[in-house]
Design a protein around this motif. Structure first.
Motif, PDB file in Angstrom:
ATOM      1  N   ILE A 126       0.859  -1.180   0.000  1.00  0.00           N
ATOM      2  CA  ILE A 126       0.000   0.000   0.000  1.00  0.00           C
ATOM      3  C   ILE A 126       0.894   1.229   0.000  1.00  0.00           C
ATOM      4  O   ILE A 126       1.718   1.416   0.905  1.00  0.00           O
ATOM      5  N   ALA A 127       0.739   2.064  -1.025  1.00  0.00           N
ATOM      6  CA  ALA A 127       1.649   3.182  -1.251  1.00  0.00           C
ATOM      7  C   ALA A 127       0.893   4.501  -1.137  1.00  0.00           C
ATOM      8  O   ALA A 127       0.287   4.961  -2.110  1.00  0.00           O
ATOM      9  N   PRO A 128       0.905   5.130   0.038  1.00  0.00           N
ATOM     10  CA  PRO A 128       0.191   6.404   0.208  1.00  0.00           C
ATOM     11  C   PRO A 128       0.948   7.573  -0.417  1.00  0.00           C
ATOM     12  O   PRO A 128       2.184   7.573  -0.528  1.00  0.00           O
ATOM     13  N   GLY A 129       0.173   8.572  -0.779  1.00  0.00           N
ATOM     14  CA  GLY A 129       0.736   9.860  -1.127  1.00  0.00           C
ATOM     15  C   GLY A 129       0.811  10.733   0.109  1.00  0.00           C
ATOM     16  O   GLY A 129       0.975  10.240   1.233  1.00  0.00           O
ATOM     17  N   ILE A 130       0.653  12.020  -0.067  1.00  0.00           N
ATOM     18  CA  ILE A 130       0.790  12.954   1.050  1.00  0.00           C
ATOM     19  C   ILE A 130      -0.322  12.709   2.075  1.00  0.00           C
ATOM     20  O   ILE A 130      -1.502  12.679   1.728  1.00  0.00           O
ATOM     21  N   LEU A 190      -1.474  -0.983  -4.073  1.00  0.00           N
ATOM     22  CA  LEU A 190      -2.543   0.000  -4.008  1.00  0.00           C
ATOM     23  C   LEU A 190      -1.913   1.355  -3.751  1.00  0.00           C
ATOM     24  O   LEU A 190      -1.426   1.637  -2.652  1.00  0.00           O
ATOM     25  N   GLU A 191      -1.882   2.201  -4.780  1.00  0.00           N
ATOM     26  CA  GLU A 191      -1.335   3.549  -4.654  1.00  0.00           C
ATOM     27  C   GLU A 191      -2.487   4.499  -4.360  1.00  0.00           C
ATOM     28  O   GLU A 191      -3.431   4.602  -5.150  1.00  0.00           O
ATOM     29  N   VAL A 192      -2.422   5.160  -3.211  1.00  0.00           N
ATOM     30  CA  VAL A 192      -3.531   5.993  -2.740  1.00  0.00           C
ATOM     31  C   VAL A 192      -3.020   7.413  -2.525  1.00  0.00           C
ATOM     32  O   VAL A 192      -2.134   7.644  -1.690  1.00  0.00           O
ATOM     33  N   VAL A 193      -3.583   8.360  -3.256  1.00  0.00           N
ATOM     34  CA  VAL A 193      -3.173   9.760  -3.110  1.00  0.00           C
ATOM     35  C   VAL A 193      -4.399  10.640  -2.944  1.00  0.00           C
ATOM     36  O   VAL A 193      -5.507  10.253  -3.305  1.00  0.00           O
ATOM     37  N   PRO A 194      -4.212  11.843  -2.396  1.00  0.00           N
ATOM     38  CA  PRO A 194      -5.335  12.780  -2.346  1.00  0.00           C
ATOM     39  C   PRO A 194      -5.728  13.212  -3.757  1.00  0.00           C
ATOM     40  O   PRO A 194      -4.894  13.207  -4.673  1.00  0.00           O
ATOM     41  N   THR A 195      -6.977  13.597  -3.908  1.00  0.00           N
ATOM     42  CA  THR A 195      -7.434  14.100  -5.204  1.00  0.00           C
ATOM     43  C   THR A 195      -6.605  15.297  -5.644  1.00  0.00           C
ATOM     44  O   THR A 195      -6.385  15.507  -6.837  1.00  0.00           O
TER      45      THR A 195
END
Length: 253
Positions: free
Chosen positions: A180-184, A235-240
């Protein structure tokens, strides 16, 4: 018998939010971290609703990790999910100005710690078999470089490739692996990275809408709750409000 999740770095950020999310679903918790007072506070908070076992742990210490896993009480011996969350970033300055010890600290935690915990917990996940999950917390920094990312980004690239390679080895075991790869995301991350510089943290997260720790905890829980025949590789998850930057080009003045 409730399912059991083993969470590293449970004392703040993604780890603490993940503990709360799994507790809300009735999972038993194995919580580890370096700050014992925060572990005790979490145990007090969540222990009334679900079984909670805590262990003060430095994941970079392989012997301590192996001992902590070997000493798990019988009620926590069957592990359904491992969340490798412990990690940190240091020294956002250019590589040529960074102290070598900061690089070693990131490697010791983000890479060596990840390997230590995975190796120690894997036999228990194999015993659980079908539907067991390993969730490794990577970062968009493992895929997309940026100035000041140096060893942090490289360590998260290791997380990605290690996760993929584990998938290959575990294909016939029923144990799933997800990066799981979060953004900011607004947590204590930047305060740690800047040695407690609140202004730097406020500047990074101000005037935008970053992810929260709870956002990532929800994704972790979702992946672990999928039917056992489904594996999310990454799963790369970033803010809109976050996307990619243009190429940097150095020009003559």
């Amino acid at each position: 018998m409730s399912k059991v999740v083993f969470i590293t770095g449970a004392t703040s950020g993604f780890g603490r939010a993940t503990a709360r999310r799994f507790a809300a679903a009735g999972w038993s918790l194995i919580l580890t971290g370096r700050r014992v007072e925060r572990l005790l506070a979490l145990q007090d908070e969540l222990g009334a609703s679900v079984p909670v076992h805590i262990a003060q742990l430095d994941v970079s210490d392989a012997e301590a990790v192996a001992h902590a896993v070997a000493q798990l009480p019988p009620a926590f011996a069957r592990i359904d999910a491992l969340v490798n969350n412990a990690g940190l970033a240091l020294a956002p300055q250019p590589a040529q100005t960074v102290a070598l010890q900061d690089w070693h600290t990131m490697i010791d935690t983000n890479i060596t710690g990840l390997v230590n915990v995975t190796h120690a917990v894997l036999p228990k996940l194999l015993e659980t078999g079908q539907g067991a999950s390993i969730i490794n917390i990577g970062s968009v920094a493992g895929e997309w470089p940026y100035p000041g990312g140096h060893v942090y980004g490289a360590s998260k690239a290791f997380v990605k490739q290690f996760s993929y390679n584990l998938r290959c080895d575990l294909i016939a075991t029923g144990v799933r692996v997800t990066d799981i790869a979060p953004g900011i995301a607004e947590t204590e991350f930047t305060l740690v990275r800047t040695n407690g510089n609140q202004a730097a943290s406020d500047a990074l997260y101000g005037s935008t809408t970053p992810l929260t720790a709870e956002d990532i905890a929800e994704q972790i829980f979702y992946v672990c709750s999928l039917p056992s025949h489904i594996n999310i590789n990454r799963l790369e998850v970033v803010p809109t409000r976050q996307a990619w930057a243009a190429y940097a080009i150095d020009r003559d003045n």
